[in-house]
Design a protein around this motif. Structure first.
Motif, PDB file in Angstrom:
ATOM      1  N   ASP A 167       0.562   4.174  -5.968  1.00 36.77           N
ATOM      2  CA  ASP A 167      -0.412   5.247  -5.830  1.00 36.77           C
ATOM      3  C   ASP A 167      -1.741   4.900  -6.506  1.00 36.77           C
ATOM      4  OD1 ASP A 167       0.338   5.395  -8.468  1.00 36.77           O
ATOM      5  OD2 ASP A 167       1.096   7.449  -8.363  1.00 36.77           O
ATOM      6  N   GLN A 168      -1.869   3.690  -6.994  1.00 38.40           N
ATOM      7  CA  GLN A 168      -3.122   3.284  -7.623  1.00 38.40           C
ATOM      8  C   GLN A 168      -4.238   3.273  -6.584  1.00 38.40           C
ATOM      9  OE1 GLN A 168      -3.088  -0.434  -9.750  1.00 38.40           O
ATOM     10  NE2 GLN A 168      -5.302  -0.480  -9.937  1.00 38.40           N
ATOM     11  N   THR A 169      -5.416   3.718  -6.994  1.00 39.70           N
ATOM     12  CA  THR A 169      -6.566   3.656  -6.100  1.00 39.70           C
ATOM     13  C   THR A 169      -7.540   2.591  -6.608  1.00 39.70           C
ATOM     14  OG1 THR A 169      -7.714   5.415  -7.295  1.00 39.70           O
ATOM     15  CG2 THR A 169      -6.374   6.065  -5.383  1.00 39.70           C
ATOM     16  N   TYR A 170      -8.383   2.142  -5.690  1.00 45.79           N
ATOM     17  CA  TYR A 170      -9.335   1.061  -5.966  1.00 45.79           C
ATOM     18  C   TYR A 170     -10.724   1.476  -5.492  1.00 45.79           C
ATOM     19  CZ  TYR A 170      -4.918  -1.477  -6.160  1.00 45.79           C
ATOM     20  OH  TYR A 170      -3.637  -1.878  -6.452  1.00 45.79           O
ATOM     21  N   ASP A 171     -11.728   0.952  -6.161  1.00 43.02           N
ATOM     22  CA  ASP A 171     -13.105   1.178  -5.721  1.00 43.02           C
ATOM     23  C   ASP A 171     -13.409   0.395  -4.456  1.00 43.02           C
ATOM     24  OD1 ASP A 171     -13.615   2.785  -7.975  1.00 43.02           O
ATOM     25  OD2 ASP A 171     -14.124   1.017  -9.168  1.00 43.02           O
ATOM     26  N   LEU A 190       0.821  -1.211   0.000  1.00 44.25           N
ATOM     27  CA  LEU A 190       0.000   0.000   0.000  1.00 44.25           C
ATOM     28  C   LEU A 190       0.854   1.261   0.000  1.00 44.25           C
ATOM     29  CD1 LEU A 190      -2.712  -1.211   2.513  1.00 44.25           C
ATOM     30  CD2 LEU A 190      -3.082  -0.737   0.080  1.00 44.25           C
ATOM     31  N   SER A 238      -7.166   3.659   3.512  1.00 42.01           N
ATOM     32  CA  SER A 238      -7.999   4.823   3.182  1.00 42.01           C
ATOM     33  C   SER A 238      -7.378   5.682   2.082  1.00 42.01           C
ATOM     34  CB  SER A 238      -8.304   5.655   4.426  1.00 42.01           C
ATOM     35  OG  SER A 238      -7.163   6.343   4.869  1.00 42.01           O
ATOM     36  N   THR A 239      -6.041   5.750   2.031  1.00 40.00           N
ATOM     37  CA  THR A 239      -5.400   6.552   0.984  1.00 40.00           C
ATOM     38  C   THR A 239      -5.440   5.879  -0.385  1.00 40.00           C
ATOM     39  OG1 THR A 239      -3.190   5.639   1.366  1.00 40.00           O
ATOM     40  CG2 THR A 239      -3.809   7.600   2.642  1.00 40.00           C
ATOM     41  N   ARG A 240      -5.693   4.568  -0.413  1.00 43.47           N
ATOM     42  CA  ARG A 240      -5.705   3.840  -1.681  1.00 43.47           C
ATOM     43  C   ARG A 240      -7.112   3.562  -2.191  1.00 43.47           C
ATOM     44  NH1 ARG A 240      -0.652   1.607  -2.689  1.00 43.47           N
ATOM     45  NH2 ARG A 240      -1.444   1.193  -4.758  1.00 43.47           N
ATOM     46  N   LEU A 241      -8.114   4.056  -1.474  1.00 46.19           N
ATOM     47  CA  LEU A 241      -9.493   3.922  -1.945  1.00 46.19           C
ATOM     48  C   LEU A 241      -9.893   5.157  -2.733  1.00 46.19           C
ATOM     49  CD1 LEU A 241     -11.203   2.321   1.160  1.00 46.19           C
ATOM     50  CD2 LEU A 241     -11.203   1.372  -1.157  1.00 46.19           C
ATOM     51  N   ALA A 242     -10.582   4.945  -3.825  1.00 44.43           N
ATOM     52  CA  ALA A 242     -11.149   6.056  -4.590  1.00 44.43           C
ATOM     53  C   ALA A 242     -12.209   6.734  -3.728  1.00 44.43           C
ATOM     54  CB  ALA A 242     -11.773   5.516  -5.879  1.00 44.43           C
ATOM     55  N   GLY A 279     -15.019   4.940  -1.859  1.00 43.36           N
ATOM     56  CA  GLY A 279     -14.663   3.525  -1.953  1.00 43.36           C
ATOM     57  C   GLY A 279     -14.931   2.754  -0.675  1.00 43.36           C
TER      58      GLY A 279
END
Length: 194
Positions: free
Chosen positions: A84-88, A80, A110-114, A117
């Motif tokens: 820096d990719q984010t996920y739904d 994580l 939380s930083t990796r959720l769109a 998300g």
């Protein structure tokens, strides 16, 4: 695999509907990637992460022909932090969330959720009187004895930890085991602000 399962009992409890309709998802502690492959077969782009090289190799062999499924080896927090990719949706089925300090993991998730998300995870019911970091003993991939830490919390404690780290719409509960079975399943659902 015919269904997405949050519990260890086939056909018991909710399914993938807890994740909403994600276009992208990250599974933490994917083991054999059964749930990840189930989602990918339905058009979700899934990254499945596991710490065990044995599990990763087996999952890559089993699911090599599933489009939209990327299987990665690594530790959850390190993974994580590294990108820096984010996920739904970020989810864990009896996986890494149970074995990772939530004070470290939850802010990273939380930083990796769109925006808007979902973070959803499940693990075994916490025995009465246990709370916090607890050692768990077992055999590692090569069959040698090992100890790993596991975080044991009641649903209301998990909910409080999620809220502490900025999650909203938190729902945490213990789904009782089916008749004749002993161990229920804790399921936590949380959302980052839109």
């Amino acid at each position: 695999m015919t269904a997405f399962e949050w519990t260890q009992y086939e056909g018991h409890g909710p399914g993938a509907e807890l994740l909403g309709q994600p276009r992208t998802a990250l599974e933490l502690g994917a083991a054999e990637c059964r749930e990840a492959s189930w989602l990918a077969r339905r058009g979700v782009r899934v990254t499945a992460l596991d710490l065990s090289p044995v599990q990763v190799e087996r999952a890559r062999r089993w699911w090599k022909d599933v489009p939209g499924l990327a299987i990665e080896e690594g530790e959850a927090c390190a993974f994580l932090r590294a990108g820096d990719q984010t996920y739904d949706a970020v989810y864990s089925v009896w996986g890494a969330v149970w074995f990772t300090d939530p004070q470290e993991l939850f802010p990273l998730v939380s930083t990796r959720l769109a925006p808007g998300g979902l973070f959803v995870f499940s693990h075994g019911e916490t025995p009465q009187g246990l709370d916090g970091r607890r050692p768990m003993y077992g055999k590692g991939p090569e069959g040698r004895e090992m100890t790993v830490d596991r975080w044991c919390h009641a649903p209301e404690v998990w909910a409080g930890l999620a809220r502490e780290h900025g999650f909203r719409d938190v729902r945490a509960r213990c789904l009782p085991a089916p008749t004749g079975q002993a161990l229920g399943t804790i399921i936590v659902e949380a959302r980052v602000p839109a």
